[in-house]
Design a protein around this motif. Sequence first.
Motif, PDB file in Angstrom:
ATOM      1  N   GLY A  99       0.800  -1.173   0.004  1.00 19.30           N
ATOM      2  CA  GLY A  99       0.235   0.078  -0.012  1.00 19.30           C
ATOM      3  C   GLY A  99       0.864   1.110   0.006  1.00 19.30           C
ATOM      4  O   GLY A  99       2.072   1.018  -0.250  1.00 19.30           O
ATOM      5  N   ALA A 100       0.362   2.550   0.296  1.00 17.81           N
ATOM      6  CA  ALA A 100       1.048   3.564   0.318  1.00 17.81           C
ATOM      7  C   ALA A 100       1.669   3.646   1.341  1.00 17.81           C
ATOM      8  O   ALA A 100       1.411   2.937   2.483  1.00 17.81           O
ATOM      9  N   PRO A 101       3.067   4.192   1.571  1.00 16.00           N
ATOM     10  CA  PRO A 101       3.805   4.876   0.490  1.00 16.00           C
ATOM     11  C   PRO A 101       4.447   4.082  -0.668  1.00 16.00           C
ATOM     12  O   PRO A 101       4.714   4.571  -1.645  1.00 16.00           O
ATOM     13  N   LEU A 102       4.521   2.718  -0.201  1.00 13.56           N
ATOM     14  CA  LEU A 102       5.440   1.853  -1.005  1.00 13.56           C
ATOM     15  C   LEU A 102       5.246   1.517  -2.491  1.00 13.56           C
ATOM     16  O   LEU A 102       6.102   1.535  -3.295  1.00 13.56           O
ATOM     17  N   VAL A 103       3.775   1.653  -2.746  1.00 18.40           N
ATOM     18  CA  VAL A 103       3.426   1.437  -4.013  1.00 18.40           C
ATOM     19  C   VAL A 103       3.797   2.568  -4.783  1.00 18.40           C
ATOM     20  O   VAL A 103       3.924   2.272  -6.113  1.00 18.40           O
ATOM     21  N   TYR A 104       4.163   3.850  -4.403  1.00 11.08           N
ATOM     22  CA  TYR A 104       4.717   4.742  -5.234  1.00 11.08           C
ATOM     23  C   TYR A 104       6.018   4.740  -5.843  1.00 11.08           C
ATOM     24  O   TYR A 104       6.384   5.451  -6.661  1.00 11.08           O
ATOM     25  N   LEU A 105       6.624   3.710  -5.237  1.00  8.65           N
ATOM     26  CA  LEU A 105       7.948   3.361  -5.723  1.00  8.65           C
ATOM     27  C   LEU A 105       7.968   2.269  -6.739  1.00  8.65           C
ATOM     28  O   LEU A 105       8.873   2.084  -7.711  1.00  8.65           O
ATOM     29  N   ASN A 106       6.682   1.706  -6.972  1.00  7.07           N
ATOM     30  CA  ASN A 106       6.686   0.642  -8.075  1.00  7.07           C
ATOM     31  C   ASN A 106       6.697   1.114  -9.389  1.00  7.07           C
ATOM     32  O   ASN A 106       5.629   1.282 -10.135  1.00  7.07           O
ATOM     33  N   GLU A 107       7.882   1.726  -9.868  1.00  6.17           N
ATOM     34  CA  GLU A 107       8.015   2.339 -11.307  1.00  6.17           C
ATOM     35  C   GLU A 107       9.338   1.738 -11.769  1.00  6.17           C
ATOM     36  O   GLU A 107      10.160   1.224 -10.927  1.00  6.17           O
ATOM     37  N   THR A 108       9.655   2.236 -12.995  1.00  5.59           N
ATOM     38  CA  THR A 108      10.960   2.311 -13.477  1.00  5.59           C
ATOM     39  C   THR A 108      11.489   3.677 -13.647  1.00  5.59           C
ATOM     40  O   THR A 108      10.659   4.680 -14.075  1.00  5.59           O
ATOM     41  N   TRP A 109      12.371   3.913 -12.726  1.00  3.66           N
ATOM     42  CA  TRP A 109      12.869   5.452 -12.564  1.00  3.66           C
ATOM     43  C   TRP A 109      13.872   5.533 -13.395  1.00  3.66           C
ATOM     44  O   TRP A 109      14.946   4.907 -13.323  1.00  3.66           O
ATOM     45  N   LYS A 110      13.977   6.881 -14.038  1.00  5.68           N
ATOM     46  CA  LYS A 110      15.214   7.260 -14.875  1.00  5.68           C
ATOM     47  C   LYS A 110      16.187   7.813 -13.730  1.00  5.68           C
ATOM     48  O   LYS A 110      15.641   8.904 -13.189  1.00  5.68           O
ATOM     49  N   ILE A 111      17.306   7.530 -13.765  1.00  7.65           N
ATOM     50  CA  ILE A 111      18.317   8.211 -12.771  1.00  7.65           C
ATOM     51  C   ILE A 111      18.732   9.578 -13.516  1.00  7.65           C
ATOM     52  O   ILE A 111      19.156   9.472 -14.621  1.00  7.65           O
ATOM     53  N   THR A 112      18.526  10.596 -12.807  1.00  2.75           N
ATOM     54  CA  THR A 112      19.116  11.712 -13.309  1.00  2.75           C
ATOM     55  C   THR A 112      20.355  12.430 -12.822  1.00  2.75           C
ATOM     56  O   THR A 112      21.111  13.434 -13.156  1.00  2.75           O
ATOM     57  N   ASP A 113      20.847  11.872 -11.518  1.00  8.61           N
ATOM     58  CA  ASP A 113      21.925  12.310 -10.892  1.00  8.61           C
ATOM     59  C   ASP A 113      22.308  11.425  -9.932  1.00  8.61           C
ATOM     60  O   ASP A 113      21.266  10.713  -9.394  1.00  8.61           O
ATOM     61  N   SER A 114      23.590  10.708  -9.841  1.00  6.76           N
ATOM     62  CA  SER A 114      23.921   9.661  -8.938  1.00  6.76           C
ATOM     63  C   SER A 114      25.305   9.891  -8.189  1.00  6.76           C
ATOM     64  O   SER A 114      26.182  10.378  -8.847  1.00  6.76           O
ATOM     65  N   TYR A 115      25.409   9.632  -7.079  1.00  7.39           N
ATOM     66  CA  TYR A 115      26.773   9.695  -6.254  1.00  7.39           C
ATOM     67  C   TYR A 115      26.821   8.372  -5.388  1.00  7.39           C
ATOM     68  O   TYR A 115      25.969   7.359  -5.646  1.00  7.39           O
ATOM     69  N   THR A 116      27.842   7.938  -4.747  1.00 10.59           N
ATOM     70  CA  THR A 116      27.816   6.878  -3.959  1.00 10.59           C
ATOM     71  C   THR A 116      26.953   6.693  -2.753  1.00 10.59           C
ATOM     72  O   THR A 116      26.512   5.970  -2.126  1.00 10.59           O
ATOM     73  N   ASP A 117      26.384   8.095  -2.366  1.00  8.00           N
ATOM     74  CA  ASP A 117      25.571   8.292  -1.139  1.00  8.00           C
ATOM     75  C   ASP A 117      24.209   9.018  -1.686  1.00  8.00           C
ATOM     76  O   ASP A 117      23.420   8.866  -0.617  1.00  8.00           O
ATOM     77  N   SER A 118      23.895   9.159  -2.677  1.00 12.70           N
ATOM     78  CA  SER A 118      22.587   9.601  -3.084  1.00 12.70           C
ATOM     79  C   SER A 118      22.339   9.175  -4.693  1.00 12.70           C
ATOM     80  O   SER A 118      23.299   9.202  -5.308  1.00 12.70           O
ATOM     81  N   VAL A 119      20.882   9.262  -4.718  1.00 16.01           N
ATOM     82  CA  VAL A 119      20.399   9.076  -6.060  1.00 16.01           C
ATOM     83  C   VAL A 119      19.277   9.774  -6.591  1.00 16.01           C
ATOM     84  O   VAL A 119      18.500   9.772  -5.638  1.00 16.01           O
ATOM     85  N   ALA A 120      19.080  10.657  -7.638  1.00 21.14           N
ATOM     86  CA  ALA A 120      17.803  11.383  -7.939  1.00 21.14           C
ATOM     87  C   ALA A 120      17.543  10.510  -9.191  1.00 21.14           C
ATOM     88  O   ALA A 120      18.199  10.176 -10.136  1.00 21.14           O
ATOM     89  N   ALA A 121      16.018  10.759  -9.188  1.00 20.87           N
ATOM     90  CA  ALA A 121      15.486   9.740 -10.457  1.00 20.87           C
ATOM     91  C   ALA A 121      13.831  10.651 -10.456  1.00 20.87           C
ATOM     92  O   ALA A 121      13.417  11.128  -9.557  1.00 20.87           O
ATOM     93  N   ASN A 122      13.530  10.294 -11.757  1.00 19.15           N
ATOM     94  CA  ASN A 122      12.126  10.704 -12.014  1.00 19.15           C
ATOM     95  C   ASN A 122      11.535   9.917 -12.801  1.00 19.15           C
ATOM     96  O   ASN A 122      12.202   8.863 -13.437  1.00 19.15           O
ATOM     97  N   CYS A 123       9.964   9.821 -12.630  1.00 22.77           N
ATOM     98  CA  CYS A 123       9.414   9.027 -13.512  1.00 22.77           C
ATOM     99  C   CYS A 123       8.107   9.244 -13.860  1.00 22.77           C
ATOM    100  O   CYS A 123       7.462  10.413 -13.340  1.00 22.77           O
ATOM    101  N   THR A 124       7.373   8.833 -14.969  1.00 24.31           N
ATOM    102  CA  THR A 124       5.934   9.441 -15.259  1.00 24.31           C
ATOM    103  C   THR A 124       5.061   7.983 -15.133  1.00 24.31           C
ATOM    104  O   THR A 124       5.319   6.968 -15.897  1.00 24.31           O
ATOM    105  N   ASP A 125       4.278   8.046 -14.092  1.00 27.48           N
ATOM    106  CA  ASP A 125       3.316   7.145 -13.807  1.00 27.48           C
ATOM    107  C   ASP A 125       2.169   7.055 -14.972  1.00 27.48           C
ATOM    108  O   ASP A 125       1.402   7.851 -15.155  1.00 27.48           O
ATOM    109  N   THR A 126       2.271   6.031 -15.909  1.00 28.26           N
ATOM    110  CA  THR A 126       1.336   5.962 -16.887  1.00 28.26           C
ATOM    111  C   THR A 126      -0.269   5.695 -16.506  1.00 28.26           C
ATOM    112  O   THR A 126      -1.146   5.855 -17.254  1.00 28.26           O
TER     113      THR A 126
END
Length: 139
Positions: A99-126
């Motif tokens: 359920g929420a909030p974990l269901v919000y992570l069920n996506e394929t995320w495009k990584i926009t920025d990454s380091y060894t200690d952080s990752v930024a990503a985005n997606c469009t839920d179809t």
Amino acid sequence: MKRLILIVPVLLAFCTFSCKKYIQQQEQNAATAAITNGLWYVSDYKQNGSDITTAFSGYLFKFDPNSTVTAFTTSITVTGQWSDNIIARTVTANFPGAGAPLVYLNETWKITDSYTDSVAANCTDTVNHTTNILQLKKQ
């Protein structure tokens, strides 16, 4: 001499292909090591511009090399799957039946920025037609 002229291009092509595969495998190994080392938390989550980061408050995530991801709080443990595609710069997560909030992570995320200690990503839920922005940080 004619045999040598034919063999050299074949060897060069093989070496180029082998070297590229080796480099891709090393990149994959490094990414997997960075992801599976330590615990992660959601430091930022925006859904259609609305900040819903607090919904993930208290959750930590452990990514294992066997493609299992465990989300847990002091009272909840949920297991899911994850996979990455270094060439496409994507990470896919799936927490079946969550359920929420974990269901919000069920996506394929495009990584926009990454380091060894952080990752930024985005997606469009179809399905829900939402644009989501996620940032994970290592604890």
